[in-house]
Design an enzyme around this catalytic site. Structure first.
Site, mmCIF file in Angstrom:
data_model
loop_
_atom_site.group_PDB
_atom_site.id
_atom_site.type_symbol
_atom_site.label_atom_id
_atom_site.label_comp_id
_atom_site.label_asym_id
_atom_site.label_seq_id
_atom_site.Cartn_x
_atom_site.Cartn_y
_atom_site.Cartn_z
ATOM 1 N N GLY A 71 0.946 -1.081 0.121
ATOM 2 C CA GLY A 71 -0.400 0.263 -0.575
ATOM 3 C C GLY A 71 0.846 1.427 0.388
ATOM 4 C CD GLN A 181 -7.117 -0.668 7.434
ATOM 5 O OE1 GLN A 181 -7.482 -1.899 7.685
ATOM 6 N NE2 GLN A 181 -5.635 -0.960 7.915
ATOM 7 C CB CYS A 328 2.577 2.609 10.179
ATOM 8 S SG CYS A 328 2.603 2.143 9.258
HETATM 9 C C1 LIG Z 1 -5.019 2.944 4.774
HETATM 10 C C2 LIG Z 1 -3.689 2.592 4.265
HETATM 11 N N1 LIG Z 1 -3.186 2.853 3.617
HETATM 12 C C3 LIG Z 1 -1.532 2.225 3.599
HETATM 13 C C4 LIG Z 1 -1.415 1.474 4.339
HETATM 14 C C5 LIG Z 1 0.099 0.964 4.738
HETATM 15 O O1 LIG Z 1 0.175 -0.265 3.512
HETATM 16 P P1 LIG Z 1 1.366 -1.196 3.383
HETATM 17 O O2 LIG Z 1 2.341 -1.198 5.008
HETATM 18 O O3 LIG Z 1 1.213 -2.237 2.537
HETATM 19 O O4 LIG Z 1 2.520 -0.589 3.129
HETATM 20 C C6 LIG Z 1 -1.882 0.910 5.231
HETATM 21 C C7 LIG Z 1 -1.081 -0.334 6.643
HETATM 22 O O5 LIG Z 1 -1.279 -0.064 7.739
HETATM 23 C C8 LIG Z 1 -3.423 1.648 6.150
HETATM 24 O O6 LIG Z 1 -4.337 1.537 6.968
#
Ligand SMILES: Cc1ncc(COP(=O)(O)O)c(C=O)c1O
Length: 385
Positions: A71, A181, A328
């Protein structure tokens, strides 16, 4: 000790079928999909099948799917790629205050290199203000990025209203949606939303970490962020991660099927959990929209007087895994920017926990976990007071 995993917004447990598929492809189909021999063709076929499975959620437009490492990369490619490629048409970008850091930090970077960015505020339910959005879009606006489901509070933005509003004001402005999500959980209504770019991730849907995609409406121009070979329509060069892509495709198919088949969807579990806590007499407040109105898998609640981190670890000791912010940045001490955007009081901000559910949770464990959570809350209250 029984394990209760309620951190499915951070990441999900992969399906056993997905783990098996990844291992099989890694061990057996190790050819480079660009190679001209049999081994290469075999690997290419696997990528093609995964693309077909993902495209099934996007009106079967296979050539509009670009695989990424997840993502975060999909958001970076969409936002920086769109802004840099369309710079000659304008300098103005719009997003909201409650986006994921992989969106917000792209905009902060673009600001540093001269773009003008508007960060839209939200109301107490986490919804962006339509009138404000309408007023600020001009012929200089080249990109608007608004997420579908918020990762911390589960707000579902009404994209079917937001998209047409953007396009009516400026048909040339691109519309990007971070659907990390919601992908496979809610319909991807790409035409109703009038969207141009949609980001998805595999590990939120019981697939592997490190895989995802960007859906790019045909004709949308992006500047690639990486330069290399010609893979993924020259937009995302690099030898494809075939095992992870295969796992992503299978996870998407299974999640779509499982969510439809499930007799007790995560939404019922979420409501049962919340009601049980209330029934046990715990003082608890929902952050964001009422639980009936938010995404079915996310419940963000505050327990006034009980510091989030302390509560999280006390629950962990009883086998319950939850989150005190988005994965994160949840190890940072400051309250989440999303809860801050809701303008919650200090007590609510500092005592918020996110419980997120999946098809791996069931009624019995949800009920048991709510009872344990209520006990832990009462124990902590007596210590803190
Ligand atoms: C809304 C949203 N966007 C982007 C991401 C990032 O995705 P990825 O962990 O695959 O990089 C997340 C992950 O927590 C997310 O919840």
């Amino acid at each position: 000790m029984q394990e209760f995993y309620f951190d499915n917004s951070a990441t999900t447990r992969p399906y056993p079928e997905v783990v098996e598929q990844i291992s099989k492809v890694a061990g057996e189909n190790y050819g480079n999909p660009s190679a001209m021999h049999e081994k290469g063709l075999e690997a290419e076929k696997i990528v093609k099948e995964a693309r077909r499975r993902i495209a099934a959620f996007f009106r079967n437009r296979e050539k509009e799917i670009t695989f990424t490492s997840g993502g975060t990369e999909a958001n970076n490619l969409a936002i920086k790629g769109a802004a840099l490629r369309n710079r000659q048409r304008g300098n103005h970008l719009v997003t909201s205050e409650v986006e994921h850091p992989s969106v917000l930090n792209c905009f902060r970077y673009l600001e540093q290199i001269g773009f003008e960015v508007t960060y839209l505020p939200v109301n107490e339910k986490g919804l962006v203000n339509h009138d404000r959005l309408k007023d600020l879009i001009s012929d200089k606006t080249i990109l608007v990025s608004i997420m579908h489901v918020n990762n911390e509070i589960g707000t579902i933005q009404p994209l079917e209203k937001i998209g047409p509003l953007i396009k009516k004001k400026n048909p040339g402005a691109l519309f990007h949606v971070d659907a990390v999500q919601s992908f496979t959980r809610l319909p991807m209504a790409i035409n109703d939303w009038q969207v141009d770019l949609v980001s998805c991730s595999a590990h939120k849907i019981h697939g592997p970490r490190g895989a995802g995609c960007l859906w790019i409406r045909e004709g949308t121009l992006l500047q690639p962020l990486l330069h290399g070979g010609g893979q993924e329509n020259e937009l995302r060069p690099g030898t494809e991660n075939v095992p992870a892509i295969a796992g992503f495709g299978l996870a998407a198919r299974l999640t779509g099927e499982n969510y439809r088949k499930k007799t007790t969807p995560p939404g019922n579990l979420k409501l049962a959990f919340y009601r049980k806590l209330q029934h046990c007499g715990v003082e608890v407040y929902v952050n964001g929209p009422p639980p009936e109105d938010s995404a079915e898998h996310i419940l963000n609640i505050s327990f006034p007087g009980l510091p989030s981190e302390m509560f999280l670890h006390a629950l962990e000791e009883r086998g319950i895994y939850v989150s005190a912010g988005s994965a994160c940045h949840s190890r940072r001490p400051e309250p989440s920017h999303i809860l801050q955007a809701l303008k919650l009081g200090k007590d609510r901000l500092e005592s918020a926990l996110r419980f997120s559910f999946s098809c791996y949770n069931n009624e019995q464990e949800t009920e048991a976990a709510a009872e344990i959570t209520a006990e832990v809350a009462k124990e902590l209250k007596s210590i803190v007071n």
